[in-house]
Each structure stands twice: as C-alpha cells, then as structure tokens.
Design an enzyme around this catalytic site. Structure first.
Site, PDB file in Angstrom:
ATOM      1  N   LYS A 185       0.839  -1.197   0.000  1.00  0.00           N
ATOM      2  CA  LYS A 185       0.000   0.000   0.000  1.00  0.00           C
ATOM      3  C   LYS A 185       0.877   1.252   0.000  1.00  0.00           C
ATOM      4  CE  LYS A 185      -0.356  -0.056   5.055  1.00  0.00           C
ATOM      5  NZ  LYS A 185      -1.260  -0.134   6.223  1.00  0.00           N
ATOM      6  N   TYR A 205      15.003  31.541   8.602  1.00  0.00           N
ATOM      7  CA  TYR A 205      13.811  32.245   9.065  1.00  0.00           C
ATOM      8  C   TYR A 205      13.717  32.220  10.588  1.00  0.00           C
ATOM      9  CZ  TYR A 205      12.006  32.147   4.271  1.00  0.00           C
ATOM     10  OH  TYR A 205      11.832  32.321   2.920  1.00  0.00           O
TER      11      TYR A 205
END
EC number: 5.1.1.10
Length: 409
Positions: free
Chosen positions: A74, A300
């Site tokens: 999956k 940042y």
C-alpha cells in the site's frame, strides 16, 4: 435489509463524478528506473532491489512454507515504488499482494501479476465497483456495506470475493465487533449475503507488543472458530490471517494461514531483527558553500546564531520534499562521510548545514539525509527520535514526493 437500487445507483454515480476511481495520483510502471539523472533532481530516493529481494527471501525462509506471504504494498509500496518492485515480487514467487488504492491494483495487474490481490482497507463503494476488472478481494466488516457491495456484484453478474474483518484486537477500524450480540448476528449475516464469497477471516493488531498481540490473537481464534461453526463455513476453504510485520517477526503463533508483512519487506523492523536490510535511502546535493562570521543568524526566525566563523552548505531539499521542519537545529546529514548538523529552520526547498569541521565539502557533493555513506549512517532511531513519529510517517512521503531510482545493490 431493504435498500433502494435507484438510490445506490445515484449515490455511486455522484461519487464517480466527483472523485476519480483512483485514490492516489496515477503511478508509473517504470517511474524512476535507473535512467533518472540525479543531477536533474534536487532530491531523490534510491531503492535497493537486492535488499528488497533479500528481505522477501529471509521471510520465506523463516516461514518455511507453513504460512503464505501477502506482501503489503500500500501507499505505493510504502513510498518505494510499487511499479519498480512488482517484478521482484513476481520473480520471488510471492502469491499475494495487498494494496489500498485502485491505482495500485492497476499497476499490480499491469505488471503481469496473476496471484491473489487484496485491498487491506474498506473501500468506498465507488472504488469497489471501479476495481472489479482487477479481480481484487475486498475487506468487509459491516453488514450494511456488505449488502450494498452485493448489489454491485449482482449488477455486474459476478460474485465478489471478500475477507470478513473482525475487531478482535480492538483496532475499531474495519472489523465487526464480536463482543456484542448484535456484532455476532451481523458477522453471521454477512456470510449469508448473496453474491459475496467469504474466503477469509482476518483481524489487524493495534499495538506492537507481544503480550497485546497474543491477547488479540486468542480472541480472534475464538471468534473466528465460533463464526465458522455457526455460519457453517468450510474451514478448508477459509484463510485466517492477522499478522502484520511485528507479529510475523515476534509472535510466530500469529502466522496462521497467511501473514501480511509491510514494513519488514523494506527493512523497517524492530531493532533486534538485523537480518532485514534497509531498502530506501534519501539523498540530495550541496548547492553551494558560503562563509559567515560569528554572530550571524541562520534562516527564518533567526533560530540559530553562529558561535564562530563558519562555513555553511546550502542543501537543495526542504520540507516540501518531505524533510520536515522537525529537523530544524536537530537534524544530522552525511556529506563525504562527515556527520554535519542542520542549522536554522528547514525551509520549503532549502536547508543549511554547518560544514566548518568538514573542509572538503564542496558544491555538487552528495548529501545523505537517511541511509549510509561509507561507514557513516543516519539511523532509523535518530530520525524517529527527532521527528517524534514512526519512520514510515516520513519515508512514505519521501518516496511519493521525490524521484525514485532503482539500484541493483
């Protein structure tokens, strides 16, 4: 249980109009095969074919033919590329594949796989109908769903093979709860729904703890036996399965008729099982190396201040590629075999690392974000410790966000 065919048809029609049949972006059968040029990519994952096949072989040896394997692929083979790995699955003689989406089912069948194909979650009704051409066996753990699925099967003139899910371990997700009288009635009723052929009874364990697994297994064995007796199911025609990777490796009595390993196939196991090899590595490049004086801040929010004159390498990967902000000021990467720290906030497309103590680092050097480089390694344990979540929470994203390159070893 009455149900309007007109309402079912309308609801399915609306669902198909509003949503594609695929539960994921279209996958490629050949995406990432070795012709991908890493110089054209800011980041990529390398998939080790030999390690994947080694893991299958190791599991086959451990099971010694007593239980069959259903390889759970999956989430595009946990981000490793289902199209890349299906040739190995076929070559290794794996008899069963488990998927989640119709798109994965398509790729499995187009790879030439003729074996058993199981959806390991409950489908939406629209998905179920669209998947009929793939001969996929569906998970059923609800009587109302079973009745609606039966109508779809009848309309297409064919029976639907189903695996009846029980909530024996307390997952409370896909299975009928057999601890209540209503649940027991519903489970028996599901076995009597026309157009559905119950070929398996299954459960799924909620906790990676051997004692918990054994408790859930005991309940499952009792409930499955009761159900087969009351519903008069032929045991020789019913596959019992419960074991995920953890249970397969740690609780042998949970193997039953079939096991459903996922993570173990990719080397994601408990630490004691070193016989399984890691299949994926996550890599990037050094874009440039700049020098900055002591006292400068990085990134940042100015979350990191340089305590000395420093050389910082700009790496061409960020949180949009799956290298999460959790690694801000905590992560370690490998460059030329050196372990170098992430400094400053991880940006959308960039991260900075301090290479002051690695003077040989230069533009164009390969960066390992997860995996090996020479004798150095970024381990599963340190990644999980920083991220605060299972490694699968990351590598499924890495694989589905970046080009995949299949390596022979």
């Amino acid at each position: 249980m009455p149900f309007s065919r007109t309402l079912l048809a309308l609801s399915l029609g609306m669902a198909l109009l509003q949503n594609p049949a695929f539960a994921a972006p279209p996958l490629s059968m050949t995406d990432g095969v070795a012709q991908v040029n890493t110089q054209d990519s800011n980041a990529w994952v390398e998939i080790n074919k030999a390690a994947f096949e080694h893991n299958i072989r190791t599991l086959q040896t451990a099971l010694a033919g007593k239980s069959q394997i259903c390889a759970v692929l999956k989430a595009d083979a946990y981000g490793h590329g289902i199209g890349l790995l299906m040739p190995s699955v076929i070559a290794m003689g794996v008899p069963c594949v488990g998927v989640a989406s119709n798109e994965e089912a398509r790729v499995v069948r187009e790879s030439g796989f003729k074996g058993q194909l199981i959806r390991v979650r409950t489908a939406a009704l629209s998905e179920l109908e669209a998947a009929l051409p793939y001969n996929m066996e569906e998970l059923v753990g609800n009587l109302d769903f079973a009745v609606k699925a039966s109508l779809i099967a009848e309309d297409h003139g064919r029976p639907l093979v189903v695996h009846l899910g029980l909530n024996s371990s307390g997952m409370s997700r896909n299975g009928v709860d057999m601890t209540t009288a209503q649940g027991r009635r519903d489970a028996v009723a599901i076995t009597k729904v026309p157009n559905l052929e119950v070929r398996a009874i299954m459960t799924h364990f909620a906790v990676e703890d051997a004692a918990d697994v054994r408790a859930g297994l005991k309940a499952f064995n009792q409930q499955a036996q009761w159900l087969m007796n009351v519903a008069q199911l032929d045991r020789s025609k019913i596959t019992l399965h419960a074991a995920n990777s953890f249970a397969t490796l740690e609780v042998p009595e949970s193997h039953l008729d079939m096991v459903r390993p996922g993570g173990a196939l990719f080397g994601d196991t408990v630490p004691s099982h070193t016989e399984y090899k890691r299949v994926m590595q996550f890599k990037s490049h050094v874009a440039s190396v700049n020098s900055y004086p002591k006292g400068n801040t990085v990134g940042y929010g100015r979350t990191y201040t340089l305590g000395r004159d420093s050389r910082l390498a700009n790496i061409t990967v960020g949180y949009s590629d799956g290298y999460r902000r959790a690694f801000t000021n905590k992560g370690i990467v490998l460059i030329n075999g050196h372990r170098v720290p992430v400094v400053g906030k991880v940006s959308m497309n960039t991260l900075m690392v301090d290479v002051t103590d690695a003077p040989d680092v230069k533009s164009g050097d390969e960066v390992v974000l997860f995996g090996h480089q020479g004798k150095a390694e970024i381990t599963q344990a340190e990644i999980e410790d920083i991220n605060g979540a299972l490694l699968a929470d990351l590598y499924t994203v890495w694989g589905n966000s970046n080009p995949k390159i299949l390596k022979d070893q």
